[in-house]
Write a protein that holds these residues in place. Structure first.
Motif, PDB file in Angstrom:
ATOM      1  N   GLY A 136      -0.766  22.357 -22.601  1.00 40.83           N
ATOM      2  CA  GLY A 136      -1.790  23.078 -22.584  1.00 40.83           C
ATOM      3  C   GLY A 136      -2.440  23.380 -21.092  1.00 40.83           C
ATOM      4  N   GLU A 137      -1.843  23.018 -20.154  1.00 44.04           N
ATOM      5  CA  GLU A 137      -2.587  23.409 -18.633  1.00 44.04           C
ATOM      6  C   GLU A 137      -1.948  24.860 -18.372  1.00 44.04           C
ATOM      7  OE1 GLU A 137      -2.508  20.780 -15.293  1.00 44.04           O
ATOM      8  OE2 GLU A 137      -2.930  19.159 -16.261  1.00 44.04           O
ATOM      9  N   GLN A 138      -2.786  25.281 -17.655  1.00 46.84           N
ATOM     10  CA  GLN A 138      -2.571  26.896 -16.855  1.00 46.84           C
ATOM     11  C   GLN A 138      -1.956  26.955 -15.756  1.00 46.84           C
ATOM     12  OE1 GLN A 138      -4.007  29.392 -18.718  1.00 46.84           O
ATOM     13  NE2 GLN A 138      -3.049  30.964 -17.453  1.00 46.84           N
ATOM     14  N   ILE A 139      -0.812  27.829 -15.991  1.00 44.62           N
ATOM     15  CA  ILE A 139       0.247  27.977 -14.775  1.00 44.62           C
ATOM     16  C   ILE A 139       0.024  29.547 -14.639  1.00 44.62           C
ATOM     17  CG2 ILE A 139       2.103  27.936 -16.044  1.00 44.62           C
ATOM     18  CD1 ILE A 139       1.803  26.706 -12.440  1.00 44.62           C
ATOM     19  N   SER A 140       0.148  29.990 -13.195  1.00 42.08           N
ATOM     20  CA  SER A 140       0.528  31.422 -13.006  1.00 42.08           C
ATOM     21  C   SER A 140       1.690  31.422 -11.624  1.00 42.08           C
ATOM     22  CB  SER A 140      -0.923  31.988 -12.249  1.00 42.08           C
ATOM     23  OG  SER A 140      -0.308  33.378 -12.003  1.00 42.08           O
ATOM     24  N   ILE A 141       2.536  31.907 -12.140  1.00 39.22           N
ATOM     25  CA  ILE A 141       3.976  32.066 -11.455  1.00 39.22           C
ATOM     26  C   ILE A 141       4.072  33.290 -10.708  1.00 39.22           C
ATOM     27  CG2 ILE A 141       6.418  31.879 -11.321  1.00 39.22           C
ATOM     28  CD1 ILE A 141       6.194  29.932 -13.459  1.00 39.22           C
ATOM     29  N   TRP A 142       4.152  33.462  -9.380  1.00 35.37           N
ATOM     30  CA  TRP A 142       4.173  34.782  -8.678  1.00 35.37           C
ATOM     31  C   TRP A 142       5.485  34.612  -7.760  1.00 35.37           C
ATOM     32  CZ3 TRP A 142       0.689  38.681  -8.863  1.00 35.37           C
ATOM     33  CH2 TRP A 142      -0.658  38.367  -9.747  1.00 35.37           C
ATOM     34  N   VAL A 143       6.066  35.915  -7.533  1.00 36.06           N
ATOM     35  CA  VAL A 143       7.066  36.101  -6.772  1.00 36.06           C
ATOM     36  C   VAL A 143       6.990  37.528  -5.995  1.00 36.06           C
ATOM     37  CG1 VAL A 143       8.862  34.796  -8.179  1.00 36.06           C
ATOM     38  CG2 VAL A 143       8.438  37.253  -8.682  1.00 36.06           C
ATOM     39  N   TRP A 147       2.766  25.048 -21.699  1.00 39.21           N
ATOM     40  CA  TRP A 147       1.963  25.448 -20.809  1.00 39.21           C
ATOM     41  C   TRP A 147       1.556  26.839 -21.119  1.00 39.21           C
ATOM     42  CZ3 TRP A 147       0.866  23.249 -15.518  1.00 39.21           C
ATOM     43  CH2 TRP A 147       1.266  21.894 -15.268  1.00 39.21           C
ATOM     44  N   LYS A 148       0.343  27.052 -20.613  1.00 36.58           N
ATOM     45  CA  LYS A 148      -0.310  28.322 -20.847  1.00 36.58           C
ATOM     46  C   LYS A 148       0.088  29.101 -19.387  1.00 36.58           C
ATOM     47  CE  LYS A 148      -4.135  26.799 -23.698  1.00 36.58           C
ATOM     48  NZ  LYS A 148      -5.548  26.734 -23.818  1.00 36.58           N
ATOM     49  N   GLY A 149       0.243  30.649 -19.716  1.00 36.77           N
ATOM     50  CA  GLY A 149       0.134  31.482 -18.639  1.00 36.77           C
ATOM     51  C   GLY A 149       1.905  32.057 -18.448  1.00 36.77           C
ATOM     52  N   VAL A 150       2.482  31.489 -19.413  1.00 41.24           N
ATOM     53  CA  VAL A 150       4.001  31.935 -19.260  1.00 41.24           C
ATOM     54  C   VAL A 150       4.300  32.698 -20.488  1.00 41.24           C
ATOM     55  CG1 VAL A 150       4.840  30.120 -17.603  1.00 41.24           C
ATOM     56  CG2 VAL A 150       4.681  29.627 -19.975  1.00 41.24           C
ATOM     57  N   GLU A 151       3.242  33.044 -21.363  1.00 40.99           N
ATOM     58  CA  GLU A 151       3.399  34.047 -22.597  1.00 40.99           C
ATOM     59  C   GLU A 151       4.169  35.279 -21.841  1.00 40.99           C
ATOM     60  OE1 GLU A 151       0.448  33.202 -21.515  1.00 40.99           O
ATOM     61  OE2 GLU A 151       0.186  31.397 -22.905  1.00 40.99           O
ATOM     62  N   PHE A 190      12.017  28.106 -13.842  1.00 41.89           N
ATOM     63  CA  PHE A 190      10.512  27.355 -14.119  1.00 41.89           C
ATOM     64  C   PHE A 190       9.987  27.931 -15.303  1.00 41.89           C
ATOM     65  CE2 PHE A 190      11.679  26.676  -9.641  1.00 41.89           C
ATOM     66  CZ  PHE A 190      11.509  25.274  -9.507  1.00 41.89           C
ATOM     67  N   VAL A 191       9.897  29.092 -15.400  1.00 45.88           N
ATOM     68  CA  VAL A 191       9.215  29.798 -16.545  1.00 45.88           C
ATOM     69  C   VAL A 191       9.656  29.239 -17.990  1.00 45.88           C
ATOM     70  CG1 VAL A 191       8.511  31.754 -18.014  1.00 45.88           C
ATOM     71  CG2 VAL A 191       8.495  32.037 -15.388  1.00 45.88           C
ATOM     72  N   ALA A 192      10.902  28.840 -17.984  1.00 44.99           N
ATOM     73  CA  ALA A 192      11.520  28.408 -19.090  1.00 44.99           C
ATOM     74  C   ALA A 192      11.001  26.962 -19.612  1.00 44.99           C
ATOM     75  CB  ALA A 192      13.095  28.623 -19.279  1.00 44.99           C
ATOM     76  N   LEU A 193      11.035  26.216 -18.302  1.00 45.82           N
ATOM     77  CA  LEU A 193      10.795  24.826 -18.489  1.00 45.82           C
ATOM     78  C   LEU A 193       9.181  24.751 -18.871  1.00 45.82           C
ATOM     79  CD1 LEU A 193      12.464  23.535 -15.258  1.00 45.82           C
ATOM     80  CD2 LEU A 193      13.215  23.302 -17.625  1.00 45.82           C
ATOM     81  N   PHE A 194       8.249  25.586 -18.279  1.00 49.14           N
ATOM     82  CA  PHE A 194       6.835  25.725 -18.457  1.00 49.14           C
ATOM     83  C   PHE A 194       6.576  26.072 -20.039  1.00 49.14           C
ATOM     84  CE2 PHE A 194       6.215  25.890 -13.925  1.00 49.14           C
ATOM     85  CZ  PHE A 194       5.413  24.714 -13.732  1.00 49.14           C
ATOM     86  N   ARG A 195       7.559  26.841 -20.471  1.00 46.31           N
ATOM     87  CA  ARG A 195       7.377  27.341 -22.080  1.00 46.31           C
ATOM     88  C   ARG A 195       7.773  26.211 -22.978  1.00 46.31           C
ATOM     89  NH1 ARG A 195      10.213  33.143 -21.510  1.00 46.31           N
ATOM     90  NH2 ARG A 195       8.204  34.327 -21.159  1.00 46.31           N
ATOM     91  N   PRO A 238      19.837  17.890 -13.899  1.00 46.74           N
ATOM     92  CA  PRO A 238      19.008  16.715 -13.690  1.00 46.74           C
ATOM     93  C   PRO A 238      17.622  17.217 -13.344  1.00 46.74           C
ATOM     94  CG  PRO A 238      21.221  16.144 -12.890  1.00 46.74           C
ATOM     95  CD  PRO A 238      21.188  17.728 -13.202  1.00 46.74           C
ATOM     96  N   GLU A 239      17.648  18.067 -12.417  1.00 43.54           N
ATOM     97  CA  GLU A 239      16.289  18.605 -11.918  1.00 43.54           C
ATOM     98  C   GLU A 239      15.424  19.232 -13.115  1.00 43.54           C
ATOM     99  OE1 GLU A 239      16.994  19.855  -7.307  1.00 43.54           O
ATOM    100  OE2 GLU A 239      17.657  21.274  -8.806  1.00 43.54           O
ATOM    101  N   LYS A 240      15.912  19.844 -13.892  1.00 43.27           N
ATOM    102  CA  LYS A 240      15.470  20.439 -15.207  1.00 43.27           C
ATOM    103  C   LYS A 240      14.798  19.371 -15.912  1.00 43.27           C
ATOM    104  CE  LYS A 240      18.079  24.754 -15.323  1.00 43.27           C
ATOM    105  NZ  LYS A 240      18.880  25.724 -16.109  1.00 43.27           N
ATOM    106  N   ASN A 241      15.619  18.362 -16.155  1.00 42.92           N
ATOM    107  CA  ASN A 241      15.022  17.331 -17.056  1.00 42.92           C
ATOM    108  C   ASN A 241      14.047  16.626 -16.569  1.00 42.92           C
ATOM    109  OD1 ASN A 241      16.916  17.579 -19.229  1.00 42.92           O
ATOM    110  ND2 ASN A 241      18.556  16.439 -17.956  1.00 42.92           N
ATOM    111  N   THR A 242      14.015  16.552 -15.079  1.00 36.58           N
ATOM    112  CA  THR A 242      12.825  15.507 -14.388  1.00 36.58           C
ATOM    113  C   THR A 242      11.716  16.528 -14.442  1.00 36.58           C
ATOM    114  OG1 THR A 242      14.421  14.630 -12.791  1.00 36.58           O
ATOM    115  CG2 THR A 242      12.077  14.646 -11.997  1.00 36.58           C
ATOM    116  N   ILE A 243      11.834  17.705 -14.228  1.00 36.41           N
ATOM    117  CA  ILE A 243      10.537  18.552 -13.992  1.00 36.41           C
ATOM    118  C   ILE A 243      10.005  18.624 -15.600  1.00 36.41           C
ATOM    119  CG2 ILE A 243       9.666  20.952 -13.867  1.00 36.41           C
ATOM    120  CD1 ILE A 243      12.054  21.484 -11.829  1.00 36.41           C
ATOM    121  N   LEU A 244      10.992  18.707 -16.587  1.00 36.27           N
ATOM    122  CA  LEU A 244      10.310  19.038 -17.870  1.00 36.27           C
ATOM    123  C   LEU A 244       9.610  17.568 -18.585  1.00 36.27           C
ATOM    124  CD1 LEU A 244      10.196  20.764 -20.439  1.00 36.27           C
ATOM    125  CD2 LEU A 244      12.360  19.804 -21.176  1.00 36.27           C
TER     126      LEU A 244
END
Length: 203
Positions: free
Chosen positions: A125-132, A155-159, A146-151, A111-117
């Protein structure tokens, strides 16, 4: 013995006899006095030796008692420090186990994945940068969800790998923190997607 003084004189022999008789008595008296004094000093010497031995024995016993007390105090201090260290270690292990249990359970439910997606899909097309944190395996696994959901939301930045790692100076962050660019803050135009993530996941 004619060579002795007054040997052939009545007066001489009488005088010398009296002299040596008196001298003998005097020397005998001196001898008695010397023996008495010698006895007194010898007895006193024995008393002093006994007293000294008693004092030395008492001092040694007291020194042994003090030494035993010091050893007992040091042993007690060591036991207390050891118990404190063991208790601190147990508490640290318990905290680590609790933290590990909480961290290990981090995952997005369906359910969380569906809500976020659904939200992300509104801003393709928006830009995102994920850091850990560098080498944080659990954080990496969580972030890749999260990377999978942004893809999926294009979204850009998760290539490619889609994830960045960094070293933190000090305590690494815990949880998920959302940052926006200074330009968006200054222009008061914070993206709605950032607001959603901030309200949903920010510490």
């Amino acid at each position: 013995m004619s060579w002795l003084p007054g040997w052939n004189s009545i007066d001489g022999t009488s005088t010398i006899h009296d002299f040596f008789e008196i001298a003998g008595i005097v020397f005998l008296g001196l001898l008695v006095v010397a023996e008495v004094i010698a006895y007194a000093y010898g007895h006193r010497h024995s008393e002093l030796v006994v007293e000294h031995d008693k004092t030395s024995s008492a001092e040694r016993q007291q020194a042994d008692i003090d030494k035993d007390k010091r050893h007992a105090a040091e042993a007690e201090k060591f036991r207390n420090e050891l118990m404190s260290a063991q208790k601190a270690s147990e508490e640290a292990n318990n905290r680590a186990a609790n933290l590990e249990g909480r961290v290990a359970s981090r995952t997005l439910s369906v359910p969380e994945k569906n809500t976020i997606l659904d939200v992300l899909a509104q801003f393709p097309g928006e830009q995102i940068s994920i850091w850990v944190p560098m080498g944080a395996s659990e954080a990496i696994s969580y972030a890749l969800e999260f990377v999978a959901l942004f893809r999926q939301a294009n979204w850009k930045g998760v290539e490619n790998y889609g994830l960045n790692q960094a070293l933190w100076s000090g305590q690494p962050p815990v949880g998920l923190t959302v940052f926006v660019s200074k330009k968006d803050v200054d222009s008061n135009s914070i993206p709605a997607s950032a607001i959603f993530f901030w309200s949903r996941f920010n510490n």
